[in-house]
Design an enzyme around this catalytic site. Structure first.
Site, PDB file in Angstrom:
ATOM      1  CG  ASN A 108       2.072 -10.855 -46.665  1.00 13.20           C
ATOM      2  OD1 ASN A 108       2.544  -9.783 -47.050  1.00 13.20           O
ATOM      3  ND2 ASN A 108       2.036 -11.197 -45.389  1.00 13.20           N
TER       4      ASN A 108
ATOM      5  CB  ALA B 229      -0.948  -0.004   1.189  1.00 14.72           C
TER       6      ALA B 229
ATOM      7  CG  ASN C  13      18.750 -21.066 -53.507  1.00 15.33           C
ATOM      8  OD1 ASN C  13      18.555 -19.861 -53.351  1.00 15.33           O
ATOM      9  ND2 ASN C  13      19.949 -21.614 -53.447  1.00 15.33           N
TER      10      ASN C  13
ATOM     11  NE  ARG D 233      12.344   6.996  -0.085  1.00 17.39           N
ATOM     12  CZ  ARG D 233      13.010   6.077   0.600  1.00 17.39           C
ATOM     13  NH1 ARG D 233      14.332   6.030   0.548  1.00 17.39           N
ATOM     14  NH2 ARG D 233      12.367   5.196   1.332  1.00 17.39           N
TER      15      ARG D 233
ATOM     16  NE  ARG E 218      13.830 -11.514 -66.641  1.00 19.14           N
ATOM     17  CZ  ARG E 218      14.717 -12.513 -66.598  1.00 19.14           C
ATOM     18  NH1 ARG E 218      15.479 -12.780 -67.630  1.00 19.14           N
ATOM     19  NH2 ARG E 218      14.824 -13.241 -65.513  1.00 19.14           N
TER      20      ARG E 218
ATOM     21  CB  ALA F 287      19.414 -11.512 -53.273  1.00 17.59           C
TER      22      ALA F 287
ATOM     23  CG  ASN G  48      12.306   2.335  -0.458  1.00 12.44           C
ATOM     24  OD1 ASN G  48      11.121   2.034  -0.410  1.00 12.44           O
ATOM     25  ND2 ASN G  48      13.172   1.947   0.452  1.00 12.44           N
TER      26      ASN G  48
HETATM   27  C1  UD1 Z   1       9.486  -1.598   8.183  1.00  8.16           C
HETATM   28  C2  UD1 Z   1       9.658  -2.180   9.583  1.00  8.16           C
HETATM   29  C3  UD1 Z   1      11.140  -2.174   9.945  1.00  8.16           C
HETATM   30  C4  UD1 Z   1      11.928  -2.961   8.915  1.00  8.16           C
HETATM   31  C5  UD1 Z   1      11.652  -2.395   7.526  1.00  8.16           C
HETATM   32  C6  UD1 Z   1      12.279  -3.280   6.481  1.00  8.16           C
HETATM   33  C7  UD1 Z   1       7.641  -1.613  10.806  1.00  8.16           C
HETATM   34  C8  UD1 Z   1       7.022  -0.693  11.765  1.00  8.16           C
HETATM   35  N1  UD1 Z   1       8.911  -1.386  10.517  1.00  8.16           N
HETATM   36  O1  UD1 Z   1       9.955  -0.291   8.175  1.00  8.16           O
HETATM   37  O2  UD1 Z   1      11.330  -2.763  11.213  1.00  8.16           O
HETATM   38  O3  UD1 Z   1      13.321  -2.881   9.204  1.00  8.16           O
HETATM   39  O4  UD1 Z   1      10.232  -2.372   7.251  1.00  8.16           O
HETATM   40  O5  UD1 Z   1      12.200  -2.645   5.241  1.00  8.16           O
HETATM   41  O6  UD1 Z   1       7.002  -2.537  10.332  1.00  8.16           O
HETATM   42  N2  UD1 Z   1       3.103  -0.588   4.022  1.00  8.16           N
HETATM   43  C9  UD1 Z   1       1.737  -0.636   3.807  1.00  8.16           C
HETATM   44  N3  UD1 Z   1       0.918   0.137   4.551  1.00  8.16           N
HETATM   45  C10 UD1 Z   1       1.389   0.986   5.514  1.00  8.16           C
HETATM   46  C11 UD1 Z   1       2.783   1.039   5.721  1.00  8.16           C
HETATM   47  C12 UD1 Z   1       3.614   0.238   4.962  1.00  8.16           C
HETATM   48  O7  UD1 Z   1       1.253  -1.388   2.955  1.00  8.16           O
HETATM   49  O8  UD1 Z   1       0.569   1.659   6.156  1.00  8.16           O
HETATM   50  C13 UD1 Z   1       3.969  -1.452   3.208  1.00  8.16           C
HETATM   51  C14 UD1 Z   1       4.874  -0.698   2.260  1.00  8.16           C
HETATM   52  O9  UD1 Z   1       4.273  -0.593   0.983  1.00  8.16           O
HETATM   53  C15 UD1 Z   1       6.103  -1.563   2.210  1.00  8.16           C
HETATM   54  C16 UD1 Z   1       6.131  -2.258   3.564  1.00  8.16           C
HETATM   55  O10 UD1 Z   1       4.830  -2.158   4.078  1.00  8.16           O
HETATM   56  O11 UD1 Z   1       6.020  -2.558   1.228  1.00  8.16           O
HETATM   57  C17 UD1 Z   1       7.122  -1.632   4.510  1.00  8.16           C
HETATM   58  O12 UD1 Z   1       6.833  -0.260   4.639  1.00  8.16           O
HETATM   59  P1  UD1 Z   1       7.984   0.785   4.847  1.00  8.16           P
HETATM   60  O13 UD1 Z   1       7.391   2.103   5.109  1.00  8.16           O
HETATM   61  O14 UD1 Z   1       8.988   0.654   3.782  1.00  8.16           O
HETATM   62  O15 UD1 Z   1       8.648   0.174   6.157  1.00  8.16           O
HETATM   63  P2  UD1 Z   1       9.197   0.911   7.420  1.00  8.16           P
HETATM   64  O16 UD1 Z   1       8.058   1.359   8.249  1.00  8.16           O
HETATM   65  O17 UD1 Z   1      10.198   1.860   6.975  1.00  8.16           O
HETATM   66 CA    CA Z   2      11.236   1.537   4.575  1.00  7.88          CA
END
Ligand code: UD1
Ligand code: CA
Length: 456
Positions: free
Chosen positions: A387, A14, A378, A19, A441, A381, A227
């Site tokens: 077609n 989600a 054959n 980035r 021809r 060239a 990311n």
């Molecule tokens: C999270 C972990 C952290 C871990 C890191 C690894 C938590 C609180 N922290 O960090 O310990 O080292 O991942 O990458 O869990 N996502 C959702 N919905 C949300 C938030 C996130 O679907 O509300 C999904 C993101 O799309 C992503 C994944 O969860 O695929 C991780 O989210 P991200 O924000 O990257 O992780 P961190 O909170 O930084």
């Molecule tokens: Ca992260």
């Protein structure tokens, strides 16, 4: 008999992915030709359970791209943290299920690692995938005591001492369904980011006497998230390097292991396949023993039988190349083409949806479309099968042992019977009878006394 537990995989996808700097949903960016989310989904195909994807905005785009997969989709309208995200996906989780949590932007997780994660998970034990990093900045840190893992602290909530910890949370875990439901309902958001942290369930597990098994990946890239486009490319290169090593282990010889790209499924049917520099494989490709693929070729969804030689700069798509064939350099073989054994296709030849019989030759500068060509033919060239009349496509049939002179146009539908010869420059509009020379021809003439024009 022990009750077989169901495995429910919840994939978090989600996050906004700001980035990435892209109009496309982050999880749809590809590694080796497949969307990252598809790779995550396929990583659990052997576990034989249900896959639930938690999506945010970009939902329609993501669902459409993964339409062929059996996925339950749940929306997390507001991103309130990883704990909140998992909570959206637990509606169908049963008390004795094992829930595996993956991230949609961690594409290279290995099946063997996940098999270790889910084994032994029950009401007394859960698994957490952790890794030691030289630079753990940004990750949740694994806090341990002598008795094992105690909790996870997020970077923003960590003390100076905790920030020294090199062991980090990859985010991937496997946990009993009933316990997960209970722990999620107790999550609070009283932390530095005001989020519901999934990671807080570790401390709850410890308090409930549940042991936490730490599992480690085979390499860091396996658990790396994407990311940015730069991180996407780092994982792409890692994946391609691994694939090149695997191909060499399987018996292939590579011109340069760092200059081959496999974006799909490449199957080696025999040893000593030679792949020169800058070759790209896409989709499902099979290569027989001793096949040679020349530099800069692009091979898509194609089967190439043993001893065939694809010369440099050839582009092949959705075709079958028989054994001992030669193709190229600079050949374009388009979908629906089948070359029988020992056929020869030379430079600047385009073939589309045609069968070319055994030992037949199309050596230079030709267009062959919708044609049925026999054996030992054959084709000179510059031969063109006409077609297409602007609306419909028509077939050209060329039977065995035919000789087509250079610069011939075959206006389809048209048939050249067995053993016929067609004179150079012919525009063939009617059937050419067998074993005869047919030509059209205009008479050659020379104008005597003709003078070159001059400037006034
Ligand atoms: C999270 C972990 C952290 C871990 C890191 C690894 C938590 C609180 N922290 O960090 O310990 O080292 O991942 O990458 O869990 N996502 C959702 N919905 C949300 C938030 C996130 O679907 O509300 C999904 C993101 O799309 C992503 C994944 O969860 O695929 C991780 O989210 P991200 O924000 O990257 O992780 P961190 O909170 O930084
Ligand atoms: Ca992260």
């Amino acid at each position: 008999m022990k009750h077989q537990m169901d495995i429910k995989t919840i994939i978090l996808a989600a996050g906004k992915g700001t980035r990435m700097g892209s109009n496309r949903a982050k999880v749809l960016h590809k590694i080796a030709g497949k969307p990252m989310l598809q790779r995550a989904v396929e990583s659990v195909e052997d576990l034989d359970g249900e896959v639930i994807v938690v999506f945010g905005h970009d939902g329609e785009q993501v669902k459409e791209s993964l339409a062929p997969f059996d996925i339950s989709w749940v929306e997390q309208a507001e991103q309130l943290g990883t704990g909140h995200a998992v909570q959206q996906g637990i509606d169908e989780v049963k008390d004795d299920d094992t829930v595996l949590i993956l991230y949609g932007d961690v594409p290279l997780i290995k099946k063997s690692t996940l098999a270790k994660m889910v084994s032994g998970v029950d009401k007394t034990s859960m698994s957490l995938l952790t890794v030691n990093l030289e630079n753990p900045t940004g990750y949740g840190r694994i806090v341990r005591s002598e008795s094992g893992i105690q909790k996870i602290v997020e970077q923003k909530d960590a003390t100076v001492l905790e920030l020294e910890i090199a062991e980090v949370n990859t985010g991937i875990m496997a946990v009993n369904g009933g316990l997960l439901v209970k722990w999620l309902s107790a999550l609070k958001s009283d932390n530095a980011q005001n989020e519901y942290y999934l990671t807080d369930i570790i401390e709850m597990a410890v308090n409930d006497g549940v042991s936490i098994k730490a599992v480690h990946p085979q390499c860091e890239e396996e658990v790396q998230g994407v990311n940015s486009k730069s991180q996407l490319n780092k994982l792409e290169r890692h994946f391609q390097n691994e694939t090149a090593e695997w191909l060499m282990d399987e018996g292939a010889i590579l011109g340069d292991a760092s200059r081959i790209d496999v974006r799909g499924n490449l199957v080696l049917k025999g040893l000593d396949v030679y792949i020169d520099c800058n070759v790209i494989f896409e989709g499902h490709v099979e290569l027989g023993e001793n096949v040679v693929i020349g530099a800069n070729s692009i091979i898509t969804d194609t089967i190439i039988h043993k001893n065939a030689h694809i010369k440099p700069n050839s582009v092949l798509e959705n075709c079958v190349i028989g054994s001992n064939c030669t193709v190229g350099p600079f050949a374009r073989i388009r979908p629906g083409t089948v070359l029988a054994d020992s056929a020869h296709v030379g430079n600047f030849v385009e073939i589309k949806k045609s069968n070319v019989g055994e030992g037949s030759k199309i050596s230079h500068l030709s267009y062959i479309g919708d044609a049925e060509i026999g054996s030992k033919v054959n084709i000179g060239a510059g031969t063109i099968t006409c077609n297409y009349d602007g609306v419909n496509k028509f077939k050209t049939v060329i039977e065995d042992d035919v000789f087509i002179g250079s610069g011939t146009q075959l206006v389809a539908p048209v048939t050249v019977r067995k053993g016929a010869s067609i004179g150079a420059g012919t525009t063939l509009t009617k059937e050419a009878p067998e074993h005869a020379l047919t030509l059209s021809r205009s008479k050659q003439m020379t104008l005597k006394g003709w003078k070159k024009p001059t400037k006034d």
